[in-house]
Design an enzyme around this catalytic site. Structure first.
Site, PDB file in Angstrom:
ATOM      1  N   HIS A 193      -1.389   5.446  -2.921  1.00  0.00           N
ATOM      2  CA  HIS A 193      -1.776   6.207  -2.506  1.00  0.00           C
ATOM      3  C   HIS A 193      -2.850   7.065  -4.257  1.00  0.00           C
ATOM      4  O   HIS A 193      -3.509   7.032  -4.168  1.00  0.00           O
ATOM      5  CB  HIS A 193      -0.661   6.998  -2.644  1.00  0.00           C
ATOM      6  CG  HIS A 193       0.623   7.010  -1.107  1.00  0.00           C
ATOM      7  ND1 HIS A 193      -0.531   6.700  -0.257  1.00  0.00           N
ATOM      8  CD2 HIS A 193       1.820   6.826  -1.482  1.00  0.00           C
ATOM      9  CE1 HIS A 193       0.817   5.486   0.778  1.00  0.00           C
ATOM     10  NE2 HIS A 193       2.265   5.881   0.466  1.00  0.00           N
TER      11      HIS A 193
ATOM     12  N   ASP B 170      -3.441   3.405   5.116  1.00  0.00           N
ATOM     13  CA  ASP B 170      -2.955   4.328   3.614  1.00  0.00           C
ATOM     14  C   ASP B 170      -3.099   5.551   4.347  1.00  0.00           C
ATOM     15  O   ASP B 170      -3.947   5.943   4.533  1.00  0.00           O
ATOM     16  CB  ASP B 170      -4.022   4.184   2.708  1.00  0.00           C
ATOM     17  CG  ASP B 170      -3.157   4.728   1.457  1.00  0.00           C
ATOM     18  OD1 ASP B 170      -2.518   5.802   1.907  1.00  0.00           O
ATOM     19  OD2 ASP B 170      -3.320   4.084  -0.014  1.00  0.00           O
ATOM     20  N   HIS B 171      -1.640   6.451   4.545  1.00  0.00           N
ATOM     21  CA  HIS B 171      -1.777   7.886   5.698  1.00  0.00           C
ATOM     22  C   HIS B 171      -2.246   8.400   4.857  1.00  0.00           C
ATOM     23  O   HIS B 171      -2.590   9.289   5.203  1.00  0.00           O
ATOM     24  CB  HIS B 171      -0.427   6.841   6.199  1.00  0.00           C
ATOM     25  CG  HIS B 171       0.306   8.572   5.016  1.00  0.00           C
ATOM     26  ND1 HIS B 171       1.323   7.347   4.172  1.00  0.00           N
ATOM     27  CD2 HIS B 171       1.095  10.069   4.851  1.00  0.00           C
ATOM     28  CE1 HIS B 171       2.351   7.720   3.673  1.00  0.00           C
ATOM     29  NE2 HIS B 171       2.036   9.580   3.755  1.00  0.00           N
TER      30      HIS B 171
END
Ligand code: NAD
Length: 492
Positions: A242, A179-180
């Site tokens: 996010h 999950d960047h």
């Protein structure tokens, strides 16, 4: 001295957009900083029949504009890259890949470490993982790690199916789910702000916090991603991953240490305390929306190329989320995200309760404003703490004063990009900033309830491109006597 990480890195989807825009520049920065040095090789795979030379030209092109990308460095870096034409669905191709991996392992004296990066459409994740195992690509004398891109499923059932297929080939401690957002500097700073400041530690609970607001606003529309976006929508694309991760970092108890297990345990306790939604709760507390052009040259979402004219895909979500964790009783987490909003900004505001005791009423200050702390995640990176103080002057008037800090543009430009952090972590075997299955399970189960409520209804409010979402998003908070702290104007 930076510790070099030896590895044979195999990128499935080596000709793709993610690899070119994010992975190659991030790997180059790791090379520049000595984390990758002599003992590494990268195998790029995709179906096209490219030569190594052609592939290395692609690598060089992807580094244009990168800091430090002078020709000698680029050339030396690219010389570690090898291309293997490969159809991931064909088991025979993995045999060639295995031979190449072990040949490169010998040539660069890597010591058996393997990092497999799935930069491909998610439908291939399971089959790649199973072929890696069945065709003996796993190394016996080093580590074997699998990095998986998002999306991880489109609901709980598909996420579980995917997880089961990956778990059949890899153990949980070998799996690095991206999950960047967890690689972003200001997301990582949340732990520092919360646990390195006694002044915040002391008040971080429902006694002192009134509500938390999280906004992930994008100024762009769907652009060339319409095909994917149509099947996802804002809820799946931004909320399940996010936004839920940001809630976990804002609300989690202080972990016992910074070890991956301790941090994941703390996050898990929050994500498993998402207050279960009934269909009525979901319909009542979540709002969706679709953008419509505000001027003739701005298309409506349903007019975008690749979007169905009767699309029911949401480009905006706002919601009120509650936790059952005792520290957060009665504290709503208001979240929103959308495309074509007023301006791009990810920010988190913690609104504290006003002081219970007001000694200033006799001098005319009947209402004392509440403190708030805003963490700017991107594109601005910094903090704003709003405090009360005396206004200058003969009378005793209380005013609100923002204490502001922003990292300057230069510092931001020189800081590692999210993928650089995450690739370095994966190479070092640090799973802290990757998501674990229990987090995905809890968040998908929660989000599925919202989806189900929406699927049972035809209501799809619209909002004008360039606004902060449909009126229903403001009405959602007004119903509870609250309002959005940020109205979309430039941050002061
Ligand atoms: P892409 O379509 O640009 O690239 C896909 C790659 O897979 C290409 O290299 C293609 O040649 C290869 N491929 C397709 N079928 C194949 C097969 N049968 N055998 C071998 N190779 C095959 O996709 P992308 O945008 O790079 O996205 C990759 C992954 O990263 C996806 O999971 C996506 O959701 C995720 N992701 C991408 C971005 C982004 O900015 N592009 C951002 C976040 C997440």
């Amino acid at each position: 001295m930076t510790q070099e990480q030896a590895s044979v890195i195999t990128i499935f989807g080596g000709s793709g957009d993610l690899a070119r825009r994010k992975l190659y520049p991030a790997l180059f920065q790791l090379y520049r900083h000595g984390i990758l040095r002599d003992h590494f090789a990268v195998i790029g795979t995709a179906r096209r029949p490219w030569s190594n030379e052609y592939y290395r030209d692609i690598i060089a092109t992807s580094l244009e504009g990168e800091a430090g990308a002078v020709s000698d460095a680029v050339h030396a870096f690219a010389s570690h890259f090898y291309y293997q034409s490969h159809d991931v669905t064909d088991a025979d191709h993995y045999v060639t890949l295995r031979k190449l991996s072990s040949e490169l392992d010998d040539r660069y004296q890597v010591g058996g470490n393997r990092l497999f990066y799935m930069a491909m459409a998610p439908r291939f994740f399971g089959i790649i993982a199973s072929h890696i195992r069945s065709e003996h690509l796993l190394s016996a004398n080093g580590y074997n790690r699998l990095v998986i891109e998002k999306p991880f499923g489109r609901d709980f059932a598909s996420a579980k199916e995917l997880n089961d297929s990956i778990n059949a080939a890899f153990d949980e401690d070998q799996i690095y789910r991206i999950d960047h957002y967890l690689g972003k500097e200001m997301v990582q700073s949340l732990m520092a702000v919360r646990f390195a400041n006694p002044m915040f530690k002391a008040v971080w609970n429902h006694d002192y916090i009134d509500n938390v607001q999280i906004t992930l606003a994008e100024a762009v529309g769907v652009e060339e991603r319409a095909g994917y976006y149509e099947t996802a929508g804002a809820l799946r694309d931004m909320v399940q991953n996010h936004i839920m991760q940001l809630i976990a970092y804002v609300a989690m108890p202080e972990p016992e240490s910074l070890t991956p297990n301790a941090v994941h345990q703390a996050k898990r306790s929050i994500l498993e305390s998402l207050k279960p939604l009934t269909p009525e709760d979901a319909a009542e507390n979540f709002v969706r929306g679709q953008y419509v052009g505000d001027t003739p040259d701005q298309p409506d979402y349903v007019q975008e190329e690749g979007v169905a004219a009767d699309s029911k895909t949401e480009t905006f979500v706002a919601g009120r989320i509650e936790l059952t964790d005792s520290a957060w009783t009665g504290v709503p987490f208001y979240v929103r995200t959308g495309k074509h909003m007023t301006r791009k900004s990810t920010q988190i505001t913690v609104n504290f309760k006003p002081t219970k005791q007001n000694i200033f009423a006799p001098v005319g200050c009947n209402e004392l404003a509440a403190n708030s702390l805003t963490i700017f995640v991107e594109p601005e990176e910094g903090y704003r703490l709003v405090i009360n103080g005396k206004q200058l002057g003969q009378d005793f008037h209380i005013g609100q004063f923002p204490l502001n800090f922003r990292h300057d543009a230069n510092a931001i430009a020189n800081a590692p990009e999210a993928y650089e952090h995450l690739l370095q972590d994966a190479l070092a075997g640090n799973q802290t900033n990757f998501t674990r299955w229990h987090e995905l399970k809890a968040t998908w189960q929660y989000v599925d309830k919202i989806r189900q409520a929406w699927d049972a209804s035809d209501v799809m409010p619209t909002y004008k491109s360039g606004s902060m979402g449909p009126d229903a998003a403001a009405a959602l908070l007004a119903k509870y006597g609250d309002h959005w702290s940020w109205d979309g104007s430039a941050n002061d």
